[in-house]
Design a protein around this motif. Structure first.
Motif, PDB file in Angstrom:
ATOM      1  N   LEU A   1       7.300   7.182   5.950  1.00  0.00           N
ATOM      2  CA  LEU A   1       8.228   6.061   5.786  1.00  0.00           C
ATOM      3  C   LEU A   1       7.879   4.902   6.709  1.00  0.00           C
ATOM      4  O   LEU A   1       8.007   3.729   6.334  1.00  0.00           O
ATOM      5  N   TYR A   2       7.426   5.224   7.909  1.00  0.00           N
ATOM      6  CA  TYR A   2       7.018   4.177   8.850  1.00  0.00           C
ATOM      7  C   TYR A   2       5.852   3.368   8.265  1.00  0.00           C
ATOM      8  O   TYR A   2       5.826   2.133   8.363  1.00  0.00           O
ATOM      9  N   GLN A   3       4.907   4.052   7.659  1.00  0.00           N
ATOM     10  CA  GLN A   3       3.767   3.369   7.046  1.00  0.00           C
ATOM     11  C   GLN A   3       4.202   2.486   5.888  1.00  0.00           C
ATOM     12  O   GLN A   3       3.689   1.384   5.690  1.00  0.00           O
ATOM     13  N   ILE A   4       5.169   2.960   5.118  1.00  0.00           N
ATOM     14  CA  ILE A   4       5.644   2.202   3.958  1.00  0.00           C
ATOM     15  C   ILE A   4       6.468   0.997   4.393  1.00  0.00           C
ATOM     16  O   ILE A   4       6.196  -0.143   3.986  1.00  0.00           O
ATOM     17  N   ASN A   5       7.479   1.243   5.219  1.00  0.00           N
ATOM     18  CA  ASN A   5       8.440   0.197   5.552  1.00  0.00           C
ATOM     19  C   ASN A   5       7.958  -0.780   6.622  1.00  0.00           C
ATOM     20  O   ASN A   5       8.365  -1.943   6.630  1.00  0.00           O
ATOM     21  N   GLU A   6       7.099  -0.317   7.514  1.00  0.00           N
ATOM     22  CA  GLU A   6       6.679  -1.175   8.626  1.00  0.00           C
ATOM     23  C   GLU A   6       5.254  -1.687   8.488  1.00  0.00           C
ATOM     24  O   GLU A   6       4.908  -2.729   9.022  1.00  0.00           O
ATOM     25  N   LYS A   7       4.415  -0.950   7.758  1.00  0.00           N
ATOM     26  CA  LYS A   7       3.010  -1.339   7.616  1.00  0.00           C
ATOM     27  C   LYS A   7       2.650  -1.821   6.217  1.00  0.00           C
ATOM     28  O   LYS A   7       1.517  -2.209   5.970  1.00  0.00           O
ATOM     29  N   GLY A   8       3.631  -1.753   5.300  1.00  0.00           N
ATOM     30  CA  GLY A   8       3.397  -2.274   3.958  1.00  0.00           C
ATOM     31  C   GLY A   8       2.582  -1.378   3.049  1.00  0.00           C
ATOM     32  O   GLY A   8       2.049  -1.844   2.035  1.00  0.00           O
ATOM     33  N   ALA A   9       2.468  -0.092   3.364  1.00  0.00           N
ATOM     34  CA  ALA A   9       1.706   0.830   2.522  1.00  0.00           C
ATOM     35  C   ALA A   9       2.465   1.107   1.224  1.00  0.00           C
ATOM     36  O   ALA A   9       3.703   1.091   1.202  1.00  0.00           O
ATOM     37  N   PHE A  10       1.735   1.359   0.144  1.00  0.00           N
ATOM     38  CA  PHE A  10       2.368   1.765  -1.105  1.00  0.00           C
ATOM     39  C   PHE A  10       2.875   3.193  -0.950  1.00  0.00           C
ATOM     40  O   PHE A  10       2.196   4.044  -0.381  1.00  0.00           O
ATOM     41  N   SER A  11       4.060   3.452  -1.500  1.00  0.00           N
ATOM     42  CA  SER A  11       4.695   4.750  -1.275  1.00  0.00           C
ATOM     43  C   SER A  11       3.870   5.912  -1.811  1.00  0.00           C
ATOM     44  O   SER A  11       3.733   6.939  -1.134  1.00  0.00           O
ATOM     45  N   ASN A  12       3.299   5.759  -3.008  1.00  0.00           N
ATOM     46  CA  ASN A  12       2.537   6.876  -3.583  1.00  0.00           C
ATOM     47  C   ASN A  12       1.274   7.161  -2.777  1.00  0.00           C
ATOM     48  O   ASN A  12       0.907   8.320  -2.560  1.00  0.00           O
ATOM     49  N   ILE A  13       0.622   6.097  -2.294  1.00  0.00           N
ATOM     50  CA  ILE A  13      -0.606   6.271  -1.507  1.00  0.00           C
ATOM     51  C   ILE A  13      -0.282   6.864  -0.138  1.00  0.00           C
ATOM     52  O   ILE A  13      -0.956   7.784   0.340  1.00  0.00           O
ATOM     53  N   ALA A  14       0.764   6.332   0.514  1.00  0.00           N
ATOM     54  CA  ALA A  14       1.155   6.834   1.833  1.00  0.00           C
ATOM     55  C   ALA A  14       1.588   8.288   1.749  1.00  0.00           C
ATOM     56  O   ALA A  14       1.277   9.101   2.633  1.00  0.00           O
ATOM     57  N   LEU A  15       2.305   8.641   0.677  1.00  0.00           N
ATOM     58  CA  LEU A  15       2.754  10.020   0.502  1.00  0.00           C
ATOM     59  C   LEU A  15       1.562  10.958   0.297  1.00  0.00           C
ATOM     60  O   LEU A  15       1.494  12.047   0.883  1.00  0.00           O
TER      61      LEU A  15
END
Length: 448
Positions: free
Chosen positions: A15-29
């Motif tokens: 979630l930190y990568q998604i919400n704070e770093k702008g990562a796409f949720s599917n890729i970050a997951l």
């Protein structure tokens, strides 16, 4: 409990990568789970925490702001995401005891926060728990705020939908966007039949239902990891929503034809087209991104398809060697993606209304260039996974106004009877809350 504690920490990092770093949720997951060796139930829990927290972000932030002495935007990013994730469990996951979610949040705050933050987290969550049944959302008399906060959608988006559709329609759409969609797969009829595939899935311990509209569609439940299934490795199926499958049926390719897919990566529609052609003919699949074309190559190999030729090419640039050559051209245009929010909830936060203007220019440019490739008497299909009229009807109508060599062709012979009443002005639209599919727009054009 220990395994779930570890799962929560992994979910927090994602979630930190998604919400704070702008990562796409599917890729970050995917990255977050890549080296996770826990049980399938924990993988499922992590996935649910990530997508649920991303999906309900506006609602969660609104509740936190009501009961926190500090506004969400002023809270340390790690603590902010701990609060969001924990509140999601309290508000939306019946299977997680509220006290457990609070306790685990406090423990995570001790690791990722500074001195005193664990007490802050504990205080906020306990206060919300005491008032959970008394939370009052904005009044429906203010429909934009009501839909935005109650169903966690950006205001600009619900404002557009209320204008383009109506309030009731928009509320039902927002509800559907927050539901967990089924895993829909397309059976690879080049290798197996639907009945045989159902038998194999059931042997692998999966619950299977037939699709709503198409013979090659199945909905699968109880699936921890697609890539681990023998049936997947052997190329017997490919994940794809039924609305996306309709695009290839409306293109109606025939064996032996030359097909051009100008924005073809990652290959779902292209490989479906090959399947409908019985792997006979030629399909040129193009995309501007090399890494996405690699996915097309991997997919064709797994599915056993050999009529696809992959090319790195910009769809905005006219290829004179292909003018008047293609029997069918597919323009599955880059778009806002507002029709697939239930699968990719971060679209709500990564897209802005100002993006539409640039997207529409791109769509018009690609459609104009691609039309030159259609032979006389051939067909072009324009599709998007957007709900916005500017990207759909208006693009096609603008094209037809300046190009009298194309007309709208009748879609009805190529779609299931249950969908024929959905054709409006010659175009087909699908919606999550009406058809239980992704939201798609499809137009079929004939060159005279």
């Amino acid at each position: 409990m220990k395994s779930q504690s570890n799962a929560r920490e992994i979910a927090l990092k994602i979630l930190y990568q998604i919400n704070e770093k702008g990562a796409f949720s599917n890729i970050a997951l995917h990255k977050g789970l890549r080296n996770f060796n826990g049980k399938d139930v924990d993988r499922t829990f992590i996935t649910e925490l990530v997508y649920g927290t991303v999906k309900w972000k506006i609602t969660l932030d609104w509740v936190i702001n009501k009961y926190s002495s500090r506004k969400v935007n002023n809270i340390d990013p790690w603590i902010r995401n701990i609060l969001r994730m924990s509140l999601y469990q309290v508000m939306f996951l019946d299977k997680v005891p509220p006290f457990a979610a609070c306790n685990e949040a406090v423990e995570l705050a001790k690791i990722y926060g500074s001195r005193g933050t664990s007490g802050f987290v504990n205080g906020v969550l306990r206060t919300i728990l005491r008032n959970l049944k008394n939370i009052v959302y904005p009044d429906i008399k203010n429909p934009e705020d009501y839909l935005s906060i109650k169903y966690s959608h950006p205001t600009w988006m619900v404002k557009r939908w209320i204008k383009n559709f109506n309030l009731t329609f928009s509320e039902q759409l927002c509800k559907a966007n927050n539901n967990i969609p089924p895993l829909t797969v397309r059976i690879n009829t080049l290798k197996t039949t639907r009945d045989h595939a159902i038998e194999l899935f059931e042997k692998e311990g999966l619950k299977v239902n037939k699709g709503r509209f198409l013979d090659e569609a199945l909905n699968i439940q109880n699936i921890p990891s697609i890539a681990g299934l023998t049936s997947y490795k052997e190329g017997l199926f490919q994940p794809q929503d039924e609305a996306s499958m309709l695009v290839s049926h409306i293109l109606a390719p025939q064996a032996g034809q030359l097909i051009l897919d100008v924005c073809g990566a990652p290959g779902g529609k292209s490989t479906h087209i090959a399947q409908l052609m019985r792997n006979k003919g030629k399909i040129i699949v193009r995309d501007i991104f090399k890494h996405k074309l690699k996915l097309v190559d991997m997919l064709t190999r797994r599915l056993g398809i050999n009529i696809i030729q992959i090319q790195e090419y910009d769809a905005r640039v006219l290829d004179e060697d292909l003018i008047n050559k293609a029997d069918r051209v597919l323009v599955d245009a880059p778009c806002s993606g507002t029709g697939i929010i239930r699968r990719k909830p971060d679209i709500k936060w990564t897209r802005q209304e100002k993006d539409l203007e640039a997207l529409v220019r791109l769509q018009k440019e690609i459609l104009k260039v691609s039309s030159h490739y259609v032979r006389k008497g051939g067909y072009l299909v324009y599709s998007t996974c957007s709900l916005e009229p500017e990207e759909n009807e208006e693009v096609v109508k603008n094209f037809l106004e300046s190009n009298d060599s194309f007309i709208i062709d009748d879609i009805s012979p190529f779609i299931p009877i249950d969908l024929k009443d959905e054709i409006k002005d010659g175009f087909l639209r699908t919606f999550p809350h009406i058809h239980e599919t992704d939201g798609f727009f499809i137009a079929r054009l004939k060159r005279l």
